[in-house]
Every structure is written in structure tokens, then in C-alpha cells.
Scaffold this motif. Sequence first.
Motif, PDB file in Angstrom:
ATOM      1  N   GLU A 297       0.832  -1.206   0.000  1.00  0.00           N
ATOM      2  CA  GLU A 297       0.000   0.000   0.000  1.00  0.00           C
ATOM      3  C   GLU A 297       0.866   1.256   0.000  1.00  0.00           C
ATOM      4  O   GLU A 297       0.563   2.232  -0.699  1.00  0.00           O
ATOM      5  CB  GLU A 297      -0.921  -0.010   1.221  1.00  0.00           C
ATOM      6  CG  GLU A 297      -2.008  -1.077   1.153  1.00  0.00           C
ATOM      7  CD  GLU A 297      -2.861  -1.101   2.412  1.00  0.00           C
ATOM      8  OE1 GLU A 297      -3.856  -1.834   2.428  1.00  0.00           O
ATOM      9  OE2 GLU A 297      -2.506  -0.371   3.374  1.00  0.00           O
ATOM     10  N   GLN A 298       1.939   1.215   0.780  1.00  0.00           N
ATOM     11  CA  GLN A 298       2.838   2.364   0.818  1.00  0.00           C
ATOM     12  C   GLN A 298       3.504   2.589  -0.545  1.00  0.00           C
ATOM     13  O   GLN A 298       3.612   3.725  -1.022  1.00  0.00           O
ATOM     14  CB  GLN A 298       3.904   2.142   1.903  1.00  0.00           C
ATOM     15  CG  GLN A 298       4.906   3.286   2.043  1.00  0.00           C
ATOM     16  CD  GLN A 298       4.256   4.566   2.529  1.00  0.00           C
ATOM     17  OE1 GLN A 298       3.181   4.532   3.143  1.00  0.00           O
ATOM     18  NE2 GLN A 298       4.878   5.699   2.245  1.00  0.00           N
ATOM     19  N   LEU A 299       3.926   1.497  -1.154  1.00  0.00           N
ATOM     20  CA  LEU A 299       4.538   1.614  -2.477  1.00  0.00           C
ATOM     21  C   LEU A 299       3.548   2.133  -3.513  1.00  0.00           C
ATOM     22  O   LEU A 299       3.906   2.913  -4.401  1.00  0.00           O
ATOM     23  CB  LEU A 299       5.087   0.250  -2.916  1.00  0.00           C
ATOM     24  CG  LEU A 299       6.319  -0.269  -2.166  1.00  0.00           C
ATOM     25  CD1 LEU A 299       6.659  -1.682  -2.617  1.00  0.00           C
ATOM     26  CD2 LEU A 299       7.513   0.653  -2.398  1.00  0.00           C
ATOM     27  N   ALA A 300       2.299   1.684  -3.399  1.00  0.00           N
ATOM     28  CA  ALA A 300       1.277   2.146  -4.339  1.00  0.00           C
ATOM     29  C   ALA A 300       1.038   3.643  -4.190  1.00  0.00           C
ATOM     30  O   ALA A 300       0.892   4.364  -5.182  1.00  0.00           O
ATOM     31  CB  ALA A 300      -0.017   1.367  -4.123  1.00  0.00           C
ATOM     32  N   ARG A 301       0.988   4.107  -2.928  1.00  0.00           N
ATOM     33  CA  ARG A 301       0.801   5.546  -2.712  1.00  0.00           C
ATOM     34  C   ARG A 301       1.975   6.344  -3.266  1.00  0.00           C
ATOM     35  O   ARG A 301       1.794   7.386  -3.903  1.00  0.00           O
ATOM     36  CB  ARG A 301       0.622   5.819  -1.216  1.00  0.00           C
ATOM     37  CG  ARG A 301      -0.735   5.387  -0.662  1.00  0.00           C
ATOM     38  CD  ARG A 301      -0.977   5.993   0.714  1.00  0.00           C
ATOM     39  NE  ARG A 301       0.010   5.512   1.682  1.00  0.00           N
ATOM     40  CZ  ARG A 301      -0.172   4.427   2.438  1.00  0.00           C
ATOM     41  NH1 ARG A 301      -1.296   3.717   2.322  1.00  0.00           N
ATOM     42  NH2 ARG A 301       0.751   4.056   3.295  1.00  0.00           N
ATOM     43  N   GLU A 302       3.180   5.845  -3.011  1.00  0.00           N
ATOM     44  CA  GLU A 302       4.356   6.544  -3.529  1.00  0.00           C
ATOM     45  C   GLU A 302       4.383   6.539  -5.057  1.00  0.00           C
ATOM     46  O   GLU A 302       4.765   7.537  -5.678  1.00  0.00           O
ATOM     47  CB  GLU A 302       5.628   5.885  -2.982  1.00  0.00           C
ATOM     48  CG  GLU A 302       5.800   6.064  -1.479  1.00  0.00           C
ATOM     49  CD  GLU A 302       7.024   5.326  -0.955  1.00  0.00           C
ATOM     50  OE1 GLU A 302       7.316   5.449   0.235  1.00  0.00           O
ATOM     51  OE2 GLU A 302       7.678   4.635  -1.757  1.00  0.00           O
ATOM     52  N   GLN A 303       3.964   5.418  -5.641  1.00  0.00           N
ATOM     53  CA  GLN A 303       3.942   5.330  -7.104  1.00  0.00           C
ATOM     54  C   GLN A 303       2.949   6.320  -7.699  1.00  0.00           C
ATOM     55  O   GLN A 303       3.220   6.965  -8.716  1.00  0.00           O
ATOM     56  CB  GLN A 303       3.593   3.898  -7.532  1.00  0.00           C
ATOM     57  CG  GLN A 303       3.627   3.676  -9.033  1.00  0.00           C
ATOM     58  CD  GLN A 303       5.019   3.818  -9.604  1.00  0.00           C
ATOM     59  OE1 GLN A 303       6.001   3.635  -8.897  1.00  0.00           O
ATOM     60  NE2 GLN A 303       5.112   4.170 -10.872  1.00  0.00           N
ATOM     61  N   LYS A 304       1.784   6.453  -7.053  1.00  0.00           N
ATOM     62  CA  LYS A 304       0.789   7.409  -7.537  1.00  0.00           C
ATOM     63  C   LYS A 304       1.307   8.831  -7.441  1.00  0.00           C
ATOM     64  O   LYS A 304       1.079   9.656  -8.333  1.00  0.00           O
ATOM     65  CB  LYS A 304      -0.505   7.257  -6.738  1.00  0.00           C
ATOM     66  CG  LYS A 304      -1.273   5.982  -7.054  1.00  0.00           C
ATOM     67  CD  LYS A 304      -2.564   5.917  -6.266  1.00  0.00           C
ATOM     68  CE  LYS A 304      -3.341   4.642  -6.598  1.00  0.00           C
ATOM     69  NZ  LYS A 304      -4.605   4.554  -5.827  1.00  0.00           N
ATOM     70  N   GLU A 305       2.009   9.125  -6.343  1.00  0.00           N
ATOM     71  CA  GLU A 305       2.570  10.467  -6.196  1.00  0.00           C
ATOM     72  C   GLU A 305       3.623  10.747  -7.268  1.00  0.00           C
ATOM     73  O   GLU A 305       3.678  11.846  -7.827  1.00  0.00           O
ATOM     74  CB  GLU A 305       3.181  10.614  -4.801  1.00  0.00           C
ATOM     75  CG  GLU A 305       2.150  10.591  -3.679  1.00  0.00           C
ATOM     76  CD  GLU A 305       2.797  10.626  -2.302  1.00  0.00           C
ATOM     77  OE1 GLU A 305       2.067  10.642  -1.311  1.00  0.00           O
ATOM     78  OE2 GLU A 305       4.051  10.630  -2.236  1.00  0.00           O
ATOM     79  N   ILE A 306       4.434   9.737  -7.550  1.00  0.00           N
ATOM     80  CA  ILE A 306       5.467   9.908  -8.585  1.00  0.00           C
ATOM     81  C   ILE A 306       4.828  10.109  -9.954  1.00  0.00           C
ATOM     82  O   ILE A 306       5.238  10.974 -10.737  1.00  0.00           O
ATOM     83  CB  ILE A 306       6.415   8.693  -8.600  1.00  0.00           C
ATOM     84  CG1 ILE A 306       7.227   8.649  -7.295  1.00  0.00           C
ATOM     85  CG2 ILE A 306       7.352   8.749  -9.801  1.00  0.00           C
ATOM     86  CD1 ILE A 306       8.064   7.399  -7.150  1.00  0.00           C
TER      87      ILE A 306
END
Length: 291
Positions: free
Chosen positions: A189-198
Motif C-alpha cells: 500500500e505504501q509503495l502504491a501511494r508513492e507510485q501514484k505520487e510519482i
Amino acid sequence: GLKNTKVVIACVSDEYTLSEICRNEFLFAKNTLRLPVVLGIFGMGDKWRTTEVGMCSLTCPQVNFQFENPAAFEDIYETIQSNLPKRPSSAKEIALNAIKTTAAEEKTTAAYQELFELTQRKFLRVTSGFADTMNARAYPRLFTLDFVSENEKSAQELARIELATEMNAQRQQENDQDRDLEAERQRDEQLAREQKEIEHADDERKEKEAPKTKVKKLCIRTLCENEENWHTAGSPFEISEQIIIQNSALYLSRIMLLLKQSDLPLEILTSKEGEIELRKINEVRIYCFLF
């Protein structure tokens, strides 16, 4: 040299086309410099008409010296005069010249088509002969130059994707044995949030940047022949070093000359960028031969 020449007089014969120096000089003047060429036909044979020189000279004016022709020198003199650059003519003279040119082109169309089909059959017999003498499986053996399209992946890129997929699968299999499911879920979930921000940041940056012209990449395509006639097969092989083209310029210049008259859907044969690349290949071939 040829670059300062206004008209080229080629004394063509069977022996002329057998000489690589003469042949390259003729093709350089006709195809690269696009100079007007006047043919003086000598010798006793007629085999030169089925060669590359004969194909490229179908629209050139000809004066026959093979047989007794008292007016041959006068004819070639008048032909040279007519091909030299002239001062601007009247509208009537321009119209008459256009009519004469059209009639001459129509007269050579049938002969050119017949000669081209003969060359195709000879080329097919040669390639078939090579295939019959080999014990390997019938893989495609003709290669041509083209551009990699935007929605197409090269052989190197497919290999990288396959390797990355295998490594990810292996890593995933190793992690599945002892990972904590809850911790993994939170991390995902954390990686998904970071990916969306990127991705959001990248989208904003792309909107601000001005669109850039995409550089088309050259590749090598394989051609296969079966009941569907000649067609491309497999994934293209992206060219990463120009030395590949330089070492293959002699072959590529000839195969591309034939493919120009075919209906193969190759972008390099129909685009302005392709015309520039083909001209470069022809210049490289001439340069490698001379130096």
C-alpha cells in the motif's frame, strides 16, 4: 569531379557493367547526384540491360554506336545540348517539353516493368538455390533496414523484459516462503501511494515541458517468403552501432533498391526520413569503395 558536372556521358557495354569502378561511378552520378546521363551504347552484347546499370538508365537518352550509324556523333551532340541547363524558356516551349517528356516516360514504362519482373525472378532463383543447398531449417535469410514503430518492441527490449520478468518471479518465489503477509500488504500500500505520487508529479512535469521531436530508431527486419509472398517476420533487431550499417552498406543499397519497387509496408521506403537514410547508405557504399 562529378560534383561540378552538368551532364554525364556513359559509354555503356557488357564490359562496362562488369567493372565495379565504372558501375559505382554511374550509380553515384545517377542516384546520388541525380545528374542527367546520356548513354552511348558500345560493344556487341546486350546483357548490360538486365544489370543494375540497365535498370537505373531506362529513362536516360541513348545513342547506339554498336552498328554503323554515321549520325551517331551528331545525335549525341544534340542530346548533350538538350540536357545542358538552359535559360528560362517561354510558356509554349515549357508545355511542349512537358508533352515530350510524358510521351518518353510512357514508352519506357512497359519495358521497365518487364525488366523489373525478370530481375525479381532471377533474384528469387538465386535465393532459392542457396536455400536448397543448406541442410538447416528454412529460416528467413533476407534482411532489410527499417524504422522501429512506436507501438513495436525490438528483440533486445523483449529479451530485457523477459529477463526482468524471470528475475521478479524468482525473487517473488523466494520472498513468499517467509514473508509476513500483513507487513507485505502494508508495504504494498505504501509503495502504491508513492507510485501514484510519482506518476502525478511526472504528469505535471510532462504538461509543463514542450513536446520534443522523437528520433526514429533504425532496425534490421527479417523477410520471409512463402504462399503470402515476401513479408516481415519476427521482431526487429534495433541497431545500436552505426558500424553495422557501414559494414552492410553494399548489401543494403542493393536490397533496398529492389524493395523500393515492391509493396512491402516498410516505413523507411515511404517517409522522408527513410529517403535520407537510404541516401546515406548509398554514400557510405561509394565512400567505402573509393577509400
